[in-house]
Scaffold this active site. Structure first.
Site: not given
Ligand code: FRU
Length: 494
Positions: A225, A45-48, A108, A64, A168-169
């Site tokens: 976020e 899985l890819l996210n941010d 992130s 991510q 975070r982030d």
């Molecule tokens: C946003 C988030 C961020 C966090 C990351 C974790 O999609 O929830 O706030 O750092 O993804 O994967």
């Protein structure tokens, strides 16, 4: 999909049998939904988007990543490099969860340059035995050989008093020769907000807390976020992804939002005089965008083409999500405009054009086929009540874009697009354009569509999961006729 236990989600890639990963890779490779010009994970899985920067003649784009399957588990950063922001070279995992502070995820963060070196600031996510969350902000330096050295201890060990561990982030930016970090946070009253830190210690070890940005949004979701701050044409822009906003008409229909405030932010008092929150994208799948400057000083934005807590059809295949194409931001009439990154023109192949009328009888305008393409539709004369554009059509499938001339509303209808993500409200997304529709610039990849309306006035981004034979392009109207010009390019990364 089978439930993943906590243990399975928090396994390190290093501890996993190589054979398992090889089988997973082959399975993902065989997916009929693999993209051709978007960044997507090889497995998992890819996210941010994370750590976006142009540094020493190269672009660095990370994201991510949970490598072992299409669930949110132990997060790594996976890194790509690029010479042109159009084609990307996959590198490797960049930052790994290998310390106490980031034992439960390298969350992130952002990239910045200091004394010619590349640094990352990111969130270390740690859980204790009772699964309580601890968040700290950490720095890692990239050595000349590309290796990462983490600072021994977090530079911001925990959230300030009055805020929860949803902290975070960090996005680092430079202002008046000092580094600042903006961090997504939640107050003890469970309201989302952004906090500002600052360093003037050249070792980057000490960051002092400046305070919370005082916006006019006093009760706007429970968590913000992935914040970002930048100046564009002497305006201050705060971009963030709030959670917990209720739908309002056509707005805020996705599970979580991302958008921006534009105005004047005073860094002494942190008071922000701004206009209302505007969503950056009006499609189904867009979240956690971040910006950076390209080699020409343009402000470029890349988002995650996905959302948390939604099941996607590729989950079963062991992978999920991709990043959006890069978009260049500008301010026009006090609003952000987003245009596709110009360099993408390099992918154009086999131009085809067509000029003609469409009316209420479904019309196939030549060029009428494609799976991965850019399609520019100029609306030259429009006497139609509604115009329908149907892409990726087959007997069973179509993805409809409907323009209603009367109220200038544009709608993306995914109801017959093919397989559908689960846990998504409704089958359409709509937005009202500021001016009558004159142009659509549409990027279609194997399983996505990104629609730029009126030269970047609005964007609608969505995943679609049609059948393999769904390649048609058709136009028609409800009543009346429309005179259109189609310009279509195949998009190929060769
Ligand atoms: C946003 C988030 C961020 C966090 C990351 C974790 O999609 O929830 O706030 O750092 O993804 O994967």
């Amino acid at each position: 999909m089978a439930e993943w236990s906590r243990e399975e989600r928090y396994r390190c890639i290093e501890d996993v049998d190589k054979k398992y990963l090889e089988i997973l890779k082959q399975q993902v490779k065989a997916s009929r939904f693999r993209q051709t010009f978007h960044i997507q994970p090889e497995t998992g899985l890819l996210n941010d988007p994370n750590g976006l920067i142009y540094h020493n003649g190269k672009y660095y784009i990370s994201h991510q990543w949970f490598p072992l399957g299409a669930v949110h588990g132990l997060k790594y950063w996976f890194n790509y490099t690029s010479d042109d922001l159009v084609t990307f070279e996959p590198q490797d995992t960049l930052i790994k969860p290998d310390t106490y502070y980031d034992s439960h995820g390298v969350y992130s963060g952002s990239a910045f340059e200091h004394n010619g070196d590349l640094y990352y600031m990111y969130t270390g996510n740690h859980r204790d035995e009772q699964w309580n969350r601890y968040a700290s902000q950490m720095i890692a330096k990239v050595q000349n050989n590309g290796a990462i050295t983490k600072f021994d201890a977090p530079v911001i060990p925990s959230q300030p008093e009055g805020y929860t561990s949803h902290f975070r982030d960090p996005k680092v930016f430079e202002l008046n020769n000092e580094y600042y970090a903006i961090i997504g946070a939640q107050t003890n009253e469970e309201l989302g907000c952004c906090l500002i830190y600052k360093t003037n210690d050249k070792q980057l070890n000490q960051w002092s807390y400046c305070g919370e940005i005082d916006t006019k949004l006093k009760n706007f979701g429970y968590m913000w976020e992935c914040p970002d701050y930048f100046k564009l044409d002497s305006k201050d822009i705060l971009l963030f992804s709030p959670q917990g906003i209720k739908p309002q008409g056509d707005q805020f229909r996705n599970i979580y939002q991302s958008g921006y405030l534009i105005g004047d932010l005073n860094f002494d008092s942190l008071s922000f005089d701004h206009s209302e929150f505007v969503e950056l994208d009006n499609g189904f799948d867009f979240y956690a965008p971040q910006t950076f400057l390209d080699e020409n000083g343009n402000r470029v934005l890349i988002g995650w083409m996905g959302l948390p807590e939604i099941n996607y059809p590729t989950d079963e295949e062991g992978w999920a999500h991709c990043l959006t194409i890069p978009r260049v931001l500008s301010i026009e009439n006090d609003q952000l405009r987003q245009r596709p990154f110009k360099g993408l023109e390099r992918l154009r192949k086999n131009k085809e054009t067509a000029l003609g009328y469409a009316n209420k009888f479904n019309r196939k305008l030549h060029p009428y086929e494609g799976k991965q393409y850019e399609l520019i539709i100029d609306v030259i004369e429009n006497d139609a009540s509604k115009i329908y554009f149907e892409l990726r059509t087959s007997k069973q499938n179509n993805t409809k874009i409907i323009y209603n001339t009367g109220d200038q509303k544009i709608t993306l209808d995914r109801s017959e697009s093919g397989l559908l993500p689960e846990n998504v409200q409704d089958l359409t997304r709509s937005t009202v354009l500021d001016s009558p529709l004159t142009r659509l610039q549409i990027f279609v990849d194997t399983s996505s569509i990104e629609i730029f309306c009126n030269d970047g006035e609005r964007v609608l981004t969505s995943r679609i999961f049609p059948n393999e034979n769904a390649t048609g392009i058709e136009t028609s109207t409800e009543t009346g006729q429309v005179y259109l010009k189609f310009t279509k390019y195949e998009l190929k990364d060769e």
